[in-house]
Design an enzyme around this catalytic site. Structure first.
Site, PDB file in Angstrom:
ATOM      1  N   ASN A 123     -31.205  64.130  29.169  1.00 51.36           N
ATOM      2  CA  ASN A 123     -30.754  65.221  28.296  1.00 51.36           C
ATOM      3  C   ASN A 123     -29.356  64.985  27.724  1.00 51.36           C
ATOM      4  O   ASN A 123     -29.066  65.435  26.614  1.00 51.36           O
ATOM      5  CB  ASN A 123     -30.796  66.529  29.109  1.00 51.36           C
ATOM      6  CG  ASN A 123     -29.981  67.620  28.470  1.00 51.36           C
ATOM      7  OD1 ASN A 123     -30.369  68.191  27.448  1.00 51.36           O
ATOM      8  ND2 ASN A 123     -28.809  67.918  29.037  1.00 51.36           N
ATOM      9  N   SER A 134     -34.422  65.355  19.062  1.00 46.73           N
ATOM     10  CA  SER A 134     -33.971  66.421  18.160  1.00 46.73           C
ATOM     11  C   SER A 134     -34.874  66.417  16.928  1.00 46.73           C
ATOM     12  O   SER A 134     -35.430  65.371  16.567  1.00 46.73           O
ATOM     13  CB  SER A 134     -32.535  66.128  17.715  1.00 46.73           C
ATOM     14  OG  SER A 134     -32.198  66.900  16.582  1.00 46.73           O
ATOM     15  N   TYR A 189     -26.699  59.611  14.617  1.00 45.24           N
ATOM     16  CA  TYR A 189     -27.348  60.532  15.563  1.00 45.24           C
ATOM     17  C   TYR A 189     -28.860  60.495  15.357  1.00 45.24           C
ATOM     18  O   TYR A 189     -29.625  60.385  16.323  1.00 45.24           O
ATOM     19  CB  TYR A 189     -26.794  61.944  15.334  1.00 45.24           C
ATOM     20  CG  TYR A 189     -27.345  62.997  16.275  1.00 45.24           C
ATOM     21  CD1 TYR A 189     -26.866  63.114  17.585  1.00 45.24           C
ATOM     22  CD2 TYR A 189     -28.331  63.886  15.858  1.00 45.24           C
ATOM     23  CE1 TYR A 189     -27.365  64.088  18.446  1.00 45.24           C
ATOM     24  CE2 TYR A 189     -28.831  64.865  16.716  1.00 45.24           C
ATOM     25  CZ  TYR A 189     -28.339  64.958  18.003  1.00 45.24           C
ATOM     26  OH  TYR A 189     -28.840  65.922  18.852  1.00 45.24           O
ATOM     27  N   ALA A 204     -30.651  58.115  14.109  1.00 43.79           N
ATOM     28  CA  ALA A 204     -31.188  56.823  14.577  1.00 43.79           C
ATOM     29  C   ALA A 204     -31.345  56.842  16.087  1.00 43.79           C
ATOM     30  O   ALA A 204     -32.360  56.386  16.634  1.00 43.79           O
ATOM     31  CB  ALA A 204     -30.250  55.695  14.155  1.00 43.79           C
ATOM     32  N   SER A 205     -30.346  57.402  16.783  1.00 41.18           N
ATOM     33  CA  SER A 205     -30.427  57.429  18.255  1.00 41.18           C
ATOM     34  C   SER A 205     -31.593  58.291  18.708  1.00 41.18           C
ATOM     35  O   SER A 205     -32.289  57.967  19.670  1.00 41.18           O
ATOM     36  CB  SER A 205     -29.106  57.944  18.855  1.00 41.18           C
ATOM     37  OG  SER A 205     -28.959  59.341  18.662  1.00 41.18           O
ATOM     38  N   LYS A 206     -31.830  59.399  18.018  1.00 42.73           N
ATOM     39  CA  LYS A 206     -32.865  60.340  18.458  1.00 42.73           C
ATOM     40  C   LYS A 206     -34.264  59.882  18.065  1.00 42.73           C
ATOM     41  O   LYS A 206     -35.221  60.072  18.809  1.00 42.73           O
ATOM     42  CB  LYS A 206     -32.578  61.744  17.917  1.00 42.73           C
ATOM     43  CG  LYS A 206     -31.308  62.373  18.504  1.00 42.73           C
ATOM     44  CD  LYS A 206     -31.395  62.527  20.014  1.00 42.73           C
ATOM     45  CE  LYS A 206     -30.251  63.321  20.593  1.00 42.73           C
ATOM     46  NZ  LYS A 206     -30.342  63.474  22.053  1.00 42.73           N
TER      47      LYS A 206
HETATM   48  N1  NAD Z   1     -27.376  71.929  20.732  1.00 40.74           N
HETATM   49  C1  NAD Z   1     -28.233  71.581  19.801  1.00 40.74           C
HETATM   50  O1  NAD Z   1     -28.303  72.199  18.726  1.00 40.74           O
HETATM   51  C2  NAD Z   1     -29.193  70.446  20.017  1.00 40.74           C
HETATM   52  C3  NAD Z   1     -30.257  70.290  19.131  1.00 40.74           C
HETATM   53  C4  NAD Z   1     -31.157  69.253  19.311  1.00 40.74           C
HETATM   54  C5  NAD Z   1     -30.983  68.372  20.375  1.00 40.74           C
HETATM   55  N2  NAD Z   1     -29.928  68.540  21.211  1.00 40.74           N
HETATM   56  C6  NAD Z   1     -29.781  67.568  22.297  1.00 40.74           C
HETATM   57  O2  NAD Z   1     -29.847  68.250  23.517  1.00 40.74           O
HETATM   58  C7  NAD Z   1     -29.100  67.540  24.497  1.00 40.74           C
HETATM   59  C8  NAD Z   1     -28.161  68.497  25.207  1.00 40.74           C
HETATM   60  O3  NAD Z   1     -27.284  69.026  24.237  1.00 40.74           O
HETATM   61  P1  NAD Z   1     -26.387  70.333  24.455  1.00 40.74           P
HETATM   62  O4  NAD Z   1     -26.371  71.017  23.160  1.00 40.74           O
HETATM   63  O5  NAD Z   1     -26.787  71.037  25.686  1.00 40.74           O
HETATM   64  O6  NAD Z   1     -24.961  69.605  24.612  1.00 40.74           O
HETATM   65  P2  NAD Z   1     -23.657  69.993  25.438  1.00 40.74           P
HETATM   66  O7  NAD Z   1     -22.555  69.295  24.745  1.00 40.74           O
HETATM   67  O8  NAD Z   1     -23.566  71.447  25.681  1.00 40.74           O
HETATM   68  O9  NAD Z   1     -23.944  69.287  26.844  1.00 40.74           O
HETATM   69  C9  NAD Z   1     -24.065  67.893  26.944  1.00 40.74           C
HETATM   70  C10 NAD Z   1     -23.696  67.460  28.360  1.00 40.74           C
HETATM   71  O10 NAD Z   1     -23.826  66.044  28.409  1.00 40.74           O
HETATM   72  C11 NAD Z   1     -22.690  65.514  29.067  1.00 40.74           C
HETATM   73  N3  NAD Z   1     -22.426  64.163  28.572  1.00 40.74           N
HETATM   74  C12 NAD Z   1     -22.016  63.811  27.323  1.00 40.74           C
HETATM   75  N4  NAD Z   1     -21.825  62.497  27.272  1.00 40.74           N
HETATM   76  C13 NAD Z   1     -22.120  62.008  28.498  1.00 40.74           C
HETATM   77  C14 NAD Z   1     -22.094  60.708  29.061  1.00 40.74           C
HETATM   78  N5  NAD Z   1     -21.703  59.646  28.358  1.00 40.74           N
HETATM   79  N6  NAD Z   1     -22.450  60.569  30.353  1.00 40.74           N
HETATM   80  C15 NAD Z   1     -22.821  61.642  31.098  1.00 40.74           C
HETATM   81  N7  NAD Z   1     -22.855  62.899  30.608  1.00 40.74           N
HETATM   82  C16 NAD Z   1     -22.506  63.058  29.332  1.00 40.74           C
HETATM   83  C17 NAD Z   1     -21.546  66.452  28.707  1.00 40.74           C
HETATM   84  O11 NAD Z   1     -20.472  66.355  29.627  1.00 40.74           O
HETATM   85  C18 NAD Z   1     -22.251  67.805  28.742  1.00 40.74           C
HETATM   86  O12 NAD Z   1     -22.205  68.377  30.021  1.00 40.74           O
HETATM   87  C19 NAD Z   1     -28.391  66.410  23.739  1.00 40.74           C
HETATM   88  O13 NAD Z   1     -29.109  65.214  23.906  1.00 40.74           O
HETATM   89  C20 NAD Z   1     -28.439  66.859  22.298  1.00 40.74           C
HETATM   90  O14 NAD Z   1     -28.413  65.785  21.398  1.00 40.74           O
HETATM   91  C21 NAD Z   1     -29.035  69.550  21.074  1.00 40.74           C
END
Ligand code: NAD
Length: 240
Positions: free
Chosen positions: A75, A128, A141, A143-145
Protein backbone atom coordinates in the site's frame (compact mmCIF):
# COMPACT_ATOMS: atom_id res chain seq x y z
CA UNK A 1 -7.66 -16.65 13.57
CA UNK A 2 -3.92 -16.04 13.86
CA UNK A 3 -3.15 -15.22 10.28
CA UNK A 4 -0.70 -12.38 9.85
CA UNK A 5 -1.10 -9.63 7.30
CA UNK A 6 1.89 -7.52 6.30
CA UNK A 7 0.87 -3.99 5.35
CA UNK A 8 3.14 -1.29 3.99
CA UNK A 9 2.36 2.36 4.63
CA UNK A 10 0.11 1.55 7.57
CA UNK A 11 0.94 4.68 9.53
CA UNK A 12 -1.32 7.00 7.57
CA UNK A 13 -4.37 7.21 5.34
CA UNK A 14 -5.66 4.01 3.71
CA UNK A 15 -3.10 1.77 5.42
CA UNK A 16 -3.91 3.13 8.88
CA UNK A 17 -7.61 2.55 8.37
CA UNK A 18 -6.90 -0.94 7.03
CA UNK A 19 -4.81 -1.94 10.05
CA UNK A 20 -7.60 -0.89 12.43
CA UNK A 21 -10.05 -2.95 10.40
CA UNK A 22 -7.79 -6.01 10.26
CA UNK A 23 -7.23 -5.91 14.03
CA UNK A 24 -10.99 -5.77 14.60
CA UNK A 25 -11.33 -8.92 12.46
CA UNK A 26 -8.76 -10.78 14.56
CA UNK A 27 -5.76 -10.74 12.23
CA UNK A 28 -2.22 -10.17 13.46
CA UNK A 29 -0.68 -7.21 11.66
CA UNK A 30 2.84 -6.19 10.72
CA UNK A 31 3.29 -2.63 9.51
CA UNK A 32 6.25 -1.52 7.42
CA UNK A 33 6.49 2.26 7.23
CA UNK A 34 8.91 5.14 7.50
CA UNK A 35 7.27 6.28 10.71
CA UNK A 36 5.39 4.63 13.60
CA UNK A 37 1.61 4.28 13.40
CA UNK A 38 0.90 4.69 17.10
CA UNK A 39 -1.44 1.67 16.84
CA UNK A 40 -1.14 -0.80 19.70
CA UNK A 41 -0.80 -4.58 19.40
CA UNK A 42 0.95 -4.69 16.05
CA UNK A 43 4.56 -5.29 15.04
CA UNK A 44 6.33 -2.53 13.15
CA UNK A 45 9.44 -2.32 11.02
CA UNK A 46 10.45 1.26 10.42
CA UNK A 47 12.32 1.98 7.23
CA UNK A 48 12.15 2.64 3.52
CA UNK A 49 10.54 -0.07 1.37
CA UNK A 50 12.76 0.89 -1.54
CA UNK A 51 15.78 -0.36 0.45
CA UNK A 52 16.12 -4.04 -0.38
CA UNK A 53 18.44 -4.89 2.52
CA UNK A 54 16.08 -3.29 5.05
CA UNK A 55 13.23 -5.44 3.74
CA UNK A 56 15.41 -8.54 3.70
CA UNK A 57 16.27 -8.04 7.38
CA UNK A 58 12.62 -7.42 8.26
CA UNK A 59 11.47 -10.60 6.53
CA UNK A 60 14.24 -12.61 8.16
CA UNK A 61 13.04 -11.42 11.54
CA UNK A 62 9.38 -12.14 10.67
CA UNK A 63 10.35 -15.66 9.61
CA UNK A 64 12.42 -16.39 12.69
CA UNK A 65 9.63 -15.12 14.95
CA UNK A 66 7.39 -17.79 13.42
CA UNK A 67 4.59 -15.59 12.07
CA UNK A 68 2.08 -17.31 9.82
CA UNK A 69 2.21 -14.78 6.99
CA UNK A 70 -0.98 -15.10 5.01
CA UNK A 71 -1.53 -11.67 3.48
CA UNK A 72 0.51 -8.89 1.95
CA UNK A 73 -0.84 -5.44 1.18
CA UNK A 74 1.56 -3.32 -0.85
CA UNK A 75 0.00 0.00 0.00
CA UNK A 76 2.83 2.46 0.70
CA UNK A 77 3.16 4.96 -2.07
CA UNK A 78 4.15 8.52 -2.80
CA UNK A 79 2.82 10.98 -5.31
CA UNK A 80 4.79 12.71 -7.99
CA UNK A 81 6.02 16.25 -7.45
CA UNK A 82 3.49 18.46 -9.16
CA UNK A 83 5.53 19.71 -12.09
CA UNK A 84 6.00 19.03 -15.77
CA UNK A 85 7.98 15.93 -16.67
CA UNK A 86 10.78 18.00 -18.21
CA UNK A 87 11.21 19.90 -14.93
CA UNK A 88 11.54 16.80 -12.76
CA UNK A 89 15.01 15.95 -11.51
CA UNK A 90 16.46 12.46 -11.78
CA UNK A 91 15.87 12.04 -8.03
CA UNK A 92 12.18 13.01 -8.30
CA UNK A 93 11.65 10.39 -10.99
CA UNK A 94 13.65 7.67 -9.28
CA UNK A 95 11.98 8.10 -5.90
CA UNK A 96 8.45 7.53 -7.24
CA UNK A 97 9.46 4.44 -9.20
CA UNK A 98 11.62 3.11 -6.38
CA UNK A 99 8.91 3.37 -3.73
CA UNK A 100 5.72 2.67 -5.69
CA UNK A 101 7.04 -0.01 -8.01
CA UNK A 102 10.36 -1.43 -6.83
CA UNK A 103 9.37 -1.43 -3.15
CA UNK A 104 6.33 -3.52 -4.05
CA UNK A 105 8.32 -5.92 -6.21
CA UNK A 106 11.09 -6.30 -3.62
CA UNK A 107 8.78 -7.02 -0.71
CA UNK A 108 6.60 -9.40 -2.69
CA UNK A 109 9.62 -11.35 -3.85
CA UNK A 110 10.85 -11.67 -0.27
CA UNK A 111 7.50 -12.66 1.23
CA UNK A 112 6.42 -15.14 -1.44
CA UNK A 113 8.56 -18.01 -0.07
CA UNK A 114 6.81 -17.68 3.33
CA UNK A 115 3.39 -17.76 1.68
CA UNK A 116 4.33 -20.68 -0.54
CA UNK A 117 5.46 -22.61 2.52
CA UNK A 118 1.96 -22.13 3.99
CA UNK A 119 0.29 -23.00 0.67
CA UNK A 120 -2.20 -20.18 1.11
CA UNK A 121 -2.04 -16.45 0.71
CA UNK A 122 -3.51 -13.27 -0.69
CA UNK A 123 -1.62 -10.30 -2.09
CA UNK A 124 -3.32 -6.96 -2.64
CA UNK A 125 -1.48 -4.20 -4.47
CA UNK A 126 -2.71 -0.64 -4.28
CA UNK A 127 -2.50 1.09 -7.65
CA UNK A 128 -4.76 3.96 -8.73
CA UNK A 129 -7.26 4.94 -11.39
CA UNK A 130 -4.38 7.05 -12.68
CA UNK A 131 -2.53 3.83 -13.52
CA UNK A 132 -5.42 2.96 -15.79
CA UNK A 133 -6.32 6.21 -17.54
CA UNK A 134 -3.48 8.59 -16.69
CA UNK A 135 -3.82 12.11 -15.35
CA UNK A 136 -2.59 15.56 -16.26
CA UNK A 137 1.01 16.14 -15.16
CA UNK A 138 1.26 12.74 -13.51
CA UNK A 139 3.33 10.64 -15.91
CA UNK A 140 5.78 9.08 -13.48
CA UNK A 141 3.14 8.24 -10.86
CA UNK A 142 0.94 6.79 -13.62
CA UNK A 143 3.84 4.69 -14.90
CA UNK A 144 4.50 3.33 -11.42
CA UNK A 145 0.84 2.45 -10.88
CA UNK A 146 0.10 0.94 -14.29
CA UNK A 147 3.15 -1.28 -13.87
CA UNK A 148 1.57 -2.69 -10.73
CA UNK A 149 -1.33 -3.97 -12.83
CA UNK A 150 0.93 -6.13 -15.04
CA UNK A 151 2.95 -7.19 -12.01
CA UNK A 152 -0.16 -8.34 -10.16
CA UNK A 153 -1.66 -10.25 -13.08
CA UNK A 154 1.60 -12.12 -13.62
CA UNK A 155 1.75 -13.05 -9.94
CA UNK A 156 -1.84 -14.29 -10.11
CA UNK A 157 -1.15 -16.46 -13.15
CA UNK A 158 2.06 -17.91 -11.73
CA UNK A 159 0.87 -18.74 -8.23
CA UNK A 160 -2.85 -19.50 -8.68
CA UNK A 161 -2.34 -23.26 -8.39
CA UNK A 162 -0.08 -22.81 -5.37
CA UNK A 163 -2.85 -21.31 -3.24
CA UNK A 164 -1.85 -17.69 -3.63
CA UNK A 165 -4.17 -15.04 -5.03
CA UNK A 166 -3.09 -11.59 -6.19
CA UNK A 167 -5.30 -8.63 -7.00
CA UNK A 168 -4.78 -4.96 -7.61
CA UNK A 169 -7.14 -2.19 -6.59
CA UNK A 170 -7.55 1.11 -8.36
CA UNK A 171 -8.78 3.71 -5.90
CA UNK A 172 -10.18 7.02 -7.03
CA UNK A 173 -9.12 9.99 -4.93
CA UNK A 174 -9.17 9.41 -1.18
CA UNK A 175 -9.23 11.83 1.72
CA UNK A 176 -5.76 11.15 3.15
CA UNK A 177 -2.64 13.15 4.03
CA UNK A 178 -1.31 12.38 0.53
CA UNK A 179 -4.15 14.42 -0.97
CA UNK A 180 -4.18 17.00 1.85
CA UNK A 181 -0.54 17.76 1.01
CA UNK A 182 -1.41 18.31 -2.64
CA UNK A 183 -4.40 20.46 -1.68
CA UNK A 184 -2.28 22.68 0.58
CA UNK A 185 0.22 23.31 -2.20
CA UNK A 186 -2.51 24.29 -4.66
CA UNK A 187 -3.48 27.97 -5.08
CA UNK A 188 -7.08 27.39 -3.92
CA UNK A 189 -7.70 24.46 -1.56
CA UNK A 190 -11.49 24.39 -1.81
CA UNK A 191 -11.41 24.66 -5.63
CA UNK A 192 -8.86 21.82 -5.61
CA UNK A 193 -11.21 19.51 -3.66
CA UNK A 194 -14.19 20.52 -5.77
CA UNK A 195 -12.36 19.69 -8.98
CA UNK A 196 -11.18 16.32 -7.61
CA UNK A 197 -14.71 15.44 -6.52
CA UNK A 198 -16.07 16.32 -9.96
CA UNK A 199 -13.90 13.63 -11.57
CA UNK A 200 -16.00 10.94 -9.83
CA UNK A 201 -19.55 10.06 -10.90
CA UNK A 202 -20.49 10.22 -7.21
CA UNK A 203 -19.17 13.80 -7.05
CA UNK A 204 -17.06 13.16 -3.99
CA UNK A 205 -13.77 11.58 -3.02
CA UNK A 206 -13.52 8.43 -0.88
CA UNK A 207 -13.03 7.97 2.84
CA UNK A 208 -10.01 5.72 3.63
CA UNK A 209 -12.22 3.03 5.17
CA UNK A 210 -14.12 2.66 1.89
CA UNK A 211 -10.88 1.51 0.29
CA UNK A 212 -9.74 -0.52 3.31
CA UNK A 213 -12.99 -2.51 3.31
CA UNK A 214 -12.34 -3.76 -0.23
CA UNK A 215 -8.76 -4.69 0.62
CA UNK A 216 -10.01 -6.65 3.64
CA UNK A 217 -12.50 -8.47 1.39
CA UNK A 218 -9.73 -9.37 -1.08
CA UNK A 219 -7.60 -10.73 1.75
CA UNK A 220 -10.39 -12.84 3.15
CA UNK A 221 -11.82 -16.16 1.97
CA UNK A 222 -14.96 -14.27 0.89
CA UNK A 223 -13.03 -13.51 -2.29
CA UNK A 224 -11.70 -17.07 -2.71
CA UNK A 225 -12.37 -17.18 -6.49
CA UNK A 226 -10.99 -13.73 -7.28
CA UNK A 227 -7.43 -13.53 -8.56
CA UNK A 228 -5.66 -11.48 -11.21
CA UNK A 229 -8.38 -8.85 -11.04
CA UNK A 230 -7.97 -5.09 -11.21
CA UNK A 231 -10.72 -3.68 -9.10
CA UNK A 232 -11.70 -0.01 -9.26
CA UNK A 233 -12.86 1.46 -5.95
CA UNK A 234 -13.51 4.80 -7.45
CA UNK A 235 -17.01 6.24 -7.07
CA UNK A 236 -17.51 5.83 -10.81
CA UNK A 237 -14.30 7.61 -11.88
CA UNK A 238 -13.55 5.04 -14.60
CA UNK A 239 -17.18 4.71 -15.66
CA UNK A 240 -17.23 8.19 -17.15
N1 NAD B 1 -5.10 9.24 -1.49
C1 NAD B 1 -5.47 9.03 -2.73
O1 NAD B 1 -6.23 9.82 -3.32
C2 NAD B 1 -5.03 7.80 -3.47
C3 NAD B 1 -5.67 7.48 -4.67
C4 NAD B 1 -5.29 6.35 -5.38
C5 NAD B 1 -4.26 5.55 -4.88
N2 NAD B 1 -3.65 5.90 -3.71
C6 NAD B 1 -2.57 5.03 -3.25
O2 NAD B 1 -2.91 4.51 -2.00
C7 NAD B 1 -1.73 4.24 -1.25
C8 NAD B 1 -1.85 4.85 0.13
O3 NAD B 1 -1.99 6.25 -0.04
P1 NAD B 1 -2.52 7.24 1.10
O4 NAD B 1 -3.32 8.24 0.40
O5 NAD B 1 -3.06 6.48 2.24
O6 NAD B 1 -1.11 7.94 1.46
P2 NAD B 1 -0.55 8.55 2.81
O7 NAD B 1 0.49 9.51 2.39
O8 NAD B 1 -1.63 8.99 3.72
O9 NAD B 1 0.15 7.27 3.48
C9 NAD B 1 1.23 6.63 2.86
C10 NAD B 1 2.07 5.93 3.93
O10 NAD B 1 3.16 5.30 3.25
C11 NAD B 1 4.34 5.57 3.98
N3 NAD B 1 5.48 5.57 3.07
C12 NAD B 1 5.75 6.47 2.08
N4 NAD B 1 6.91 6.18 1.51
C13 NAD B 1 7.39 5.08 2.13
C14 NAD B 1 8.57 4.31 1.98
N5 NAD B 1 9.51 4.63 1.09
N6 NAD B 1 8.74 3.25 2.79
C15 NAD B 1 7.82 2.92 3.73
N7 NAD B 1 6.68 3.63 3.92
C16 NAD B 1 6.49 4.68 3.12
C17 NAD B 1 4.14 6.95 4.59
O11 NAD B 1 4.99 7.16 5.71
C18 NAD B 1 2.66 6.89 4.97
O12 NAD B 1 2.47 6.38 6.26
C19 NAD B 1 -0.58 4.80 -2.09
O13 NAD B 1 0.03 3.75 -2.81
C20 NAD B 1 -1.25 5.76 -3.04
O14 NAD B 1 -0.55 5.92 -4.24
C21 NAD B 1 -4.01 6.99 -2.99
Amino acid sequence: MNETIVVTGGSSGIGYSLIKMLLSKGYRVINIDLKPSGIENITEFLGDISQYQFLKNAIKSIESDGYYVYGLVNNAGISQRSDFLYNLKEDDINKVIQVNLLGTIYLTSLILPLMLKNGKGSIVNVASVIGKVGAYNNEVYAASKSSLIGFTKSLAITYATKGIRANVILPGYVETPLIEKAAKSSPDESAFYKELASRHAMQRIARPEEIARVIEFLLSDDSSFITGSEIPVDGGYLAR
